[in-house]
Design an enzyme around this catalytic site. Structure first.
Site, mmCIF file in Angstrom:
data_model
loop_
_atom_site.group_PDB
_atom_site.id
_atom_site.type_symbol
_atom_site.label_atom_id
_atom_site.label_comp_id
_atom_site.label_asym_id
_atom_site.label_seq_id
_atom_site.Cartn_x
_atom_site.Cartn_y
_atom_site.Cartn_z
ATOM 1 N N ALA A 124 -18.481 11.776 74.279
ATOM 2 C CA ALA A 124 -17.271 11.242 74.920
ATOM 3 C C ALA A 124 -17.646 10.677 76.286
ATOM 4 O O ALA A 124 -18.723 10.971 76.813
ATOM 5 C CB ALA A 124 -16.229 12.342 75.088
ATOM 6 N N LYS A 125 -16.796 9.879 76.834
ATOM 7 C CA LYS A 125 -16.938 9.452 78.232
ATOM 8 C C LYS A 125 -15.580 8.958 78.687
ATOM 9 O O LYS A 125 -14.796 8.446 77.890
ATOM 10 C CB LYS A 125 -17.958 8.319 78.359
ATOM 11 C CG LYS A 125 -18.577 8.206 79.731
ATOM 12 C CD LYS A 125 -19.667 9.253 79.915
ATOM 13 C CE LYS A 125 -20.507 9.029 81.132
ATOM 14 N NZ LYS A 125 -21.798 9.730 81.020
ATOM 15 N N GLY A 126 -15.329 9.108 79.971
ATOM 16 C CA GLY A 126 -14.049 8.634 80.472
ATOM 17 C C GLY A 126 -14.161 8.251 81.928
ATOM 18 O O GLY A 126 -15.205 8.414 82.557
#
Ligand code: GLU
Length: 435
Positions: A124-126
């Site tokens: 994931a990344k945000g």
């Protein structure tokens, strides 16, 4: 070079920040690397097609009251790439150039990074498109809390566990943990990693990405029969990743001849005293104020005649424009995505080994995994245990990548991808497609 990192973790700039000419975005690089690596693997093309796309990208708007009473609305994202091996995992960045595509590309790298380390996580990344340097501490806290609320439905200790990245730090993670816990009605430290130890963070987490860069550099030198005591190292950056890596390599006998920050670098062919130079966290932008023989630009630093070059600041710094001029014998990627596809091809033609980010800086997410285990078990580990377990996880991963490297005629990046993708593909095949 773009702005100096303020996070404790490796980071990547989008292409636009680093040059006049077009450079690819993180998602383009990630997809090209995937295509390249699968040429060496017998993976079901349907699985590869799935892996080219994120599972889900949450886009939110985040209204924040500024200190003067006005309200500003920022855009934030949380990209989920793949969770076949476990909950989504990856950093959260506050940076003006955060985009949906950048988050997707970086989330893909997190999937491979967790798999190459054999951690039970997906990728994931945000982030939020904001310049954190323009926010007061109070504004940053309000932004973090509101952003957490906006993505609360998609994060959680068994769903998706954020961590620090560019422009965020352990305090940001503490606010996130508090905001999430207050809404859920119970203290849930395992929702995020990279917290301060007093609220369930792990000892050694802050130093972990730099420590893994140092461990992998030591192993690569051993692989190529080179004595660390006779090795010169140029390190781009002096944030937490670069400073921790430089100091450890220095302690282990290596000669760190150059380090840099956003203003440029310092160079001493006889070696720098890395402990005497303040890291970005200790004193921002102090590198070029040191009393050393030579000042160099960031571009010059990359082209120094050294044994090992460690780009450990921002992404896309090794490009087709400078790849032929790199004089180092080895490159170890400390930042995420410092090498463009075009540069990678030139290095492959030149037989210049590039040890990829997804292995070299994976100490961060590995100690995040240890932190998550400590949170779930409500039991803190000693620093000695963290460092010993990190050492053995890094050496195991390195050995797995060496086996793939020797069994196939490929680059080190492809070898790391082969290890990661084999594990991911096997998990997909075993679980099957739903429904
Ligand atoms: N942001 C870090 C990275 O790029 C760490 C992510 C994590 O610990 O989950 O690897």
């Amino acid at each position: 070079m773009a702005s100096e990192p303020t996070a404790d973790d490796p980071e990547t700039q989008t292409a636009q920040s680093t040059g006049e000419s077009y450079a690819e975005t993180a998602v383009e690089t990630a997809r090209r690397q995937l295509n390249h690596a699968v040429e060496h693997l017998e993976i079901d093309s349907n699985i590869v097609e799935r892996l080219r796309h994120p599972t889900k990208v949450q886009e939110v708007t985040v209204p924040v009251e500024r200190d003067d009473g006005t309200v500003e609305v920022f855009t934030g994202y949380r990209a989920h790439h793949d969770s076949v091996r476990g909950p989504y995992k990856g950093g959260l960045r506050f940076h003006p150039e955060v985009t949906r595509d950048e988050c997707v590309g970086l989330s893909m790298w997190m999937t491979w990074k967790c798999a190459v380390m054999d951690l039970p996580f997906g990728g994931a990344k945000g982030g939020v498109a904001v310049n954190p340097k323009e926010l007061s501490a109070e504004e940053k806290e309000r932004l973090t809390r509101r952003f957490t609320e906006e993505i609360r439905g998609v994060i959680g200790p068994t769903k998706d566990i954020p961590a620090p990245d560019m422009g965020t730090d352990s305090q940001t993670m503490a606010w996130l943990m508090d905001a999430y816990s207050m809404q859920e009605g119970e203290t849930i430290p395992g929702v995020v990693t990279g917290k301060p130890p007093v609220v369930g963070g792990s000892k050694g987490r802050e130093e972990a990405p730099g420590r893994s860069v140092a461990i992998i550099t030591r192993e690569v030198l051993r692989y190529y029969d080179r004595d660390i005591e006779e090795t010169t190292i140029a390190m781009q950056g002096y944030g937490s990743v670069a400073a921790n890596a430089a100091r450890l390599l220095n302690d282990w006998g290596g000669t760190v001849v150059a380090v840099s920050d956003v203003n440029g670098g310092v160079y001493d062919p006889n070696g720098l005293d890395t402990h005497a130079i303040p890291s970005h966290d200790e004193k921002p932008e102090a590198v070029t104020q040191q009393d050393v023989p030579h000042l160099v630009t960031n571009d010059e630093l990359l082209e120094l005649d050294v044994d090992v070059l460690v780009p450990a600041a921002v992404g896309n710094v090794l490009t087709e424009d400078n790849a032929d001029d790199i004089e180092a014998d080895l490159i170890v990627e400390g930042a995420n995505g410092p090498t463009t596809t075009a540069a990678e091809e030139i290095f492959a033609d030149r037989n210049l080994p590039v040890i990829p980010d997804i292995l070299a800086n994976a100490g961060g997410v590995t100690v995040s995994y240890f932190e998550w285990l400590q949170d779930i078990n409500r039991r803190a580990w000693s620093l000695e245990r963290v460092n010993n377990e990190l050492e053995s996880e890094m050496v195991d991963a390195w050995e797995d990548v060496c086996v793939a490297y020797e069994a196939n005629d490929v680059t080190w990046r492809d070898a790391a991808y082969i290890v990661a993708l084999s594990r991911i593909a096997e998990a997909h095949e075993t679980r099957g497609l739903w429904p």
